[in-house]
Design an enzyme around this catalytic site. Sequence first.
Site, PDB file in Angstrom:
ATOM      1  N   ASP A 144       0.819  -1.217   0.000  1.00  0.00           N
ATOM      2  CA  ASP A 144       0.000   0.000   0.000  1.00  0.00           C
ATOM      3  C   ASP A 144       0.847   1.259   0.000  1.00  0.00           C
ATOM      4  OD1 ASP A 144       0.819  -0.607   2.655  1.00  0.00           O
ATOM      5  OD2 ASP A 144      -0.798   0.626   3.485  1.00  0.00           O
ATOM      6  N   GLU A 209       0.437  -1.363   5.621  1.00  0.00           N
ATOM      7  CA  GLU A 209       1.500  -0.793   6.462  1.00  0.00           C
ATOM      8  C   GLU A 209       1.252   0.670   6.773  1.00  0.00           C
ATOM      9  OE1 GLU A 209       5.399   1.259   7.303  1.00  0.00           O
ATOM     10  OE2 GLU A 209       3.928   1.581   5.694  1.00  0.00           O
TER      11      GLU A 209
END
Length: 523
Positions: A144, A209
């Site tokens: 991400d 994350e």
Amino acid sequence: MTESGSKLRIFKILKIIISSLLITVLLLFTIAAIRTLSLDVNAGLQLAHWEKTNNKSLVIDHHQREELLANFKEAIRIPTVSFSNTEINTTALLEFDRFLRKAFPTVFSSSLVHHELVGNYSHLFWVKGSQPELVPYMLLAHIDVVPASESDGWEAPPFSAKEIDGFIYGRGTIDDKNSLMGILQALEYLLLKGYAPRRGFYIGLGHDEEINGLNGAMNIVRVLKQRGVQLLFVMDEGLTISDGIIPGLEGPAALIGLSEKGQAAVKLSVSVAPGHASMPPRETSIGILATAGNLNTSLLVYLCTYSLLLISYLLLILCLQFSFPLKFIMSNLWLFSPLLSRILERKPVSNAFVRTTTAVTFFNAGVKINVIPSLAEAYVNLRIHSAQSVEEVLDIIKDTVGDQRVKVELVDGFDPLPISGADEKAFGFQIIKKTVLDLFPTVTVAPGICIGNTDSRHFVDLTKNIYRFSPAWFKPGDPERFHGINERISTKNYEEMIVFYFNLIQNCDIRKLPEPHSSVHEL
């Protein structure tokens, strides 16, 4: 005793004191000079006899270069954005899954590699080793990215992966799809060359994350714990190769994070009786809160000054190659640490390495132009240095505020991470160091502290050795691109990253580290 005798006696005493001080100063200077001249930051295992030296080499041809760059650009174009804890782009994450399987067919089809999805969108790879008695290690990266908008001033659309003057622009080019794609591309090439590791290893790709890894990395940890896995070391994103960023440093330095800062969100609030703006009291809620914290000035200065954090072996800056007089200062922190602190605090980047930092990120007050608000709130983001804890910093804030009308609340937070090993027996650190120096022989390698937070912090129960490093080059202006505008990586650097991971995986195949060739400078 006569007056002249008393004066003579006082003179002798002063003479002895001054002579003692001069001798002490001379002795300290001599010790400091010897330490400075004997400093050899890359000594030790680099000259030792390594068990395995016949690594496969990687020479990337024109066709491979076009293919790997095309794959990388496609990865950047997929907007795998994490907006908040409750909003992620699941459509993009599913698309990224399909893309990975297409881009790395050998990784997904090899009998040596076991792949599984974790938490629906994260990926866990297990690459089986031929010698199961060797403790495995783990390479981490995340899928991400943070949001980005072209209207913020990007030179190219943030999900276009447009190439300008040898640089690929786009969100994720340095955080963290460069590492993710570099690791998988390296493994793809190794498998195509018939490589089979002696030491097994894991690759973990978290999907959230940027919003704390609660469903990605934490679920990967849960799976590994259920299987009784313990890791030799973990390597994740973090520090980079800095060139021209640290004041006074001669040449580039690869900074390997041994720990990462803790983090806390603190709420300051004041509640008083509301009133009409035409008849203001001596102090309003906004005024009290501004005076108590002074927002970005008083609170920050207090923390920087009074919670001064020890500059020790932990900090990379200690063992870098500086020009005089900075080299003299850096190699003798036992004598000059207060002075060094003042030097490093001049720039935001180096200041963040040596102390707890604070930033007021929200301020809420007021409902109408002519109404004095009853409630004023400010939220402070703290990045807590390894020498402190959340509790200690919270106490400092309360002491700084010093006003009973101001309520200080800890919203959430966690302490700094444990410090991983960096001596000649620290397998992970030395393997990373060797790999860096084999690829970039002129770079200084040194331990440091990661000022941001990574998925690796969730793995503390699986290993005592976690390292935060990416072989991305950062030059002046590049740190601001991180989570900022015009995030980019050069095509050359991305290719170097692939070669780095290609070599790192092979370097991990030794059973144990060699005996040091020479003693390392005592830091």
